[in-house]
Design an enzyme around this catalytic site. Structure first.
Site, short mmCIF file in Angstrom:
data_model
loop_
_atom_site.label_atom_id
_atom_site.label_comp_id
_atom_site.label_asym_id
_atom_site.label_seq_id
_atom_site.Cartn_x
_atom_site.Cartn_y
_atom_site.Cartn_z
CG ASP A 6 -8.24 -14.13 2.32
OD1 ASP A 6 -9.04 -13.54 1.58
OD2 ASP A 6 -8.31 -15.35 2.56
CG ASP A 100 -11.51 -15.80 4.63
OD1 ASP A 100 -12.05 -14.92 3.92
OD2 ASP A 100 -10.63 -16.57 4.21
CD GLU A 101 -11.67 -10.69 1.92
OE1 GLU A 101 -10.70 -10.12 1.38
OE2 GLU A 101 -12.59 -11.22 1.29
#
Ligand code: TTP
Ligand code: MG
Length: 389
Positions: A6, A100-101
């Site tokens: 993340d 974003d992960e």
């Protein structure tokens, strides 16, 4: 071994990277209007108690010298793609779960890159070198634990839970840190004196099932070190959505429909760009008192046209009791399939002709939008309060 990666303060870190004047400063990314909400806050801003989804006026109250940067989704999406490509260099089993992960199954990579901690270090170095950004990585043999672990040493950290230490970690793991635990379930747990996963083992399966349904079973499994979910290897996002906070709270259905249409067009375009079909449409509504609901509809045949997404979103809104004015609304799609497979070809054949025509229109709109920007074309409905076409 599953890794959960993340990015740290993703949107804010990108803005700080691209404008050295913002480095080390409390900044937030979001809209400039006082009605906007914070998309994310830099770690410097978090020291003031500022966090994602906080109304902008509140953030400015907490930190008057806060710098507000206008969100640039296209830029963040490009960085996101770059990061996902890097992950693919380590393992083909990559499941992006948000911008974003991602989860990576790195079982079998150890011969090349060494133990999990090393793999995590090498991934962090690659990301840092290619994007000048930091991330946090958690590792465990269970998916839910990998997610929890990535938060332990955030930002810029690594935390690996070895299999023989997992049970010890689970015993003291606070329920609120487990992904998917809602506020209401959390409150009920507290009332029952359940604070950690270890405490869950004290409840009988019957009580867990009765009080928390399916989620109770999942918690019981987690408490016993069981998580059957694997990492999906299709490398695709699991959902696409678009949402916005309105300039003023409203219960004007015409306006609400116009907003739904704008979001449906954005979502539809993303869907078609990725050449996907979606079988699930979701709406998200936040009311004037900040309470929030989501409603979803599972479709019998998957769709990719903006007008079909719009139609489903309207249907969902119309089924919802509107006792309060709306502050924020959003449209999302999920349950993807790839239109290239024979199954989907059948679906296309059974689709109404009208829908196909809309897909042709959508494609033309997409082409023009990609050349001239998102706002160049709007369906007539967006500009006139008439009945949606
Ligand atoms: P997160 O990973 O939840 O947050 P983050 O990366 O900013 O910070 P952290 O270091 O705690 O991971 O979300 C990723 C991005 O998604 C975030 O930078 C902005 C966006 N986002 C929103 O737009 N709205 C939201 O409510 C949240 C939670 C995130
Ligand atoms: Mg993040």
């Amino acid at each position: 071994m599953i890794l959960h990666i993340d990015m740290d303060a993703f949107f804010a870190s990108i803005e700080q990277r691209d404008d050295p004047r913002l480095a080390g400063k409390p900044i937030v990314v979001g809209g400039h209007s006082r009605r906007s909400v914070v998309a994310t806050a830099s770690y410097e801003a978090r020291c003031f108690g500022i966090h994602s989804a906080m109304p902008m006026f509140m953030a400015l109250e907490r930190c008057p010298h806060l710098v507000v940067v206008q969100s640039d989704k296209a830029k963040y999406a490009a960085v996101s793609s770059r990061i996902m490509e890097i992950f693919n260099d380590f393992t083909p089993v990559v499941e992006p779960v948000s911008i974003d992960e991602a989860y990576l199954d790195v079982t079998g990579c150890e011969r090349i890159f060494g133990p999990p901690h090393n793999i995590a270090m090498v991934i962090k170095e690659r990301i840092k070198k290619e994007t000048r950004l930091t991330c946090s990585i958690g590792g465990a043999h269970l998916r839910f634990l990998a997610k929890v672990a990535s938060d332990v040493n955030k930002p810029d950290g690594i935390f690996i839970i070895e299999q023989d230490q997992a049970q010890e970690f689970i015993a003291t793991l606070e329920i609120k840190k487990i992904p998917g635990v809602g506020k209401r379930a959390m409150e009920q747990m507290e009332m029952l004196g359940i604070h950690t996963l270890g405490d869950v083992n004290r409840l009988s399966p019957a009580i867990l099932q009765q009080k928390f349904g399916k989620f109770g079973n999942r918690l019981r499994n987690f408490a016993q070190g069981i998580d059957p979910s694997t990492v999906g290897a299709d490398g695709q996002r699991k959902s696409i959505s678009s949402e916005s906070t309105l300039e003023t709270d409203t219960s004007d259905m015409t306006f609400i429909k116009q907003q739904l249409l704008a979001h449906a067009q954005r979502v539809g375009r993303d869907l078609r760009r990725q050449e996907l079909l979606a079988a699930n449409v979701t709406i998200k509504l936040k009311f004037s008192d900040f309470t929030q609901i989501t409603r979803q509809n599972k479709l019998t045949a998957p769709i990719c046209s903006s007008s079909a997404i719009y139609r489903e979103a309207v249907r969902l809104v119309e089924k919802t009791a509107m006792t309060k004015k709306i502050r924020l609304l959003g449209v999302g799609v999920s349950s993807f399939s790839d239109p290239g497979t024979p199954v989907q070809l059948d679906i296309f054949e059974s689709t109404e002709r009208k829908e196909e025509k809309w897909e042709t229109v959508d494609k033309a709109v997409d082409k023009i939008s990609s050349r001239f920007g998102n706002d160049i074309i709007k369906k007539a409905t967006l500009n006139s309060p008439d009945k949606p076409s």
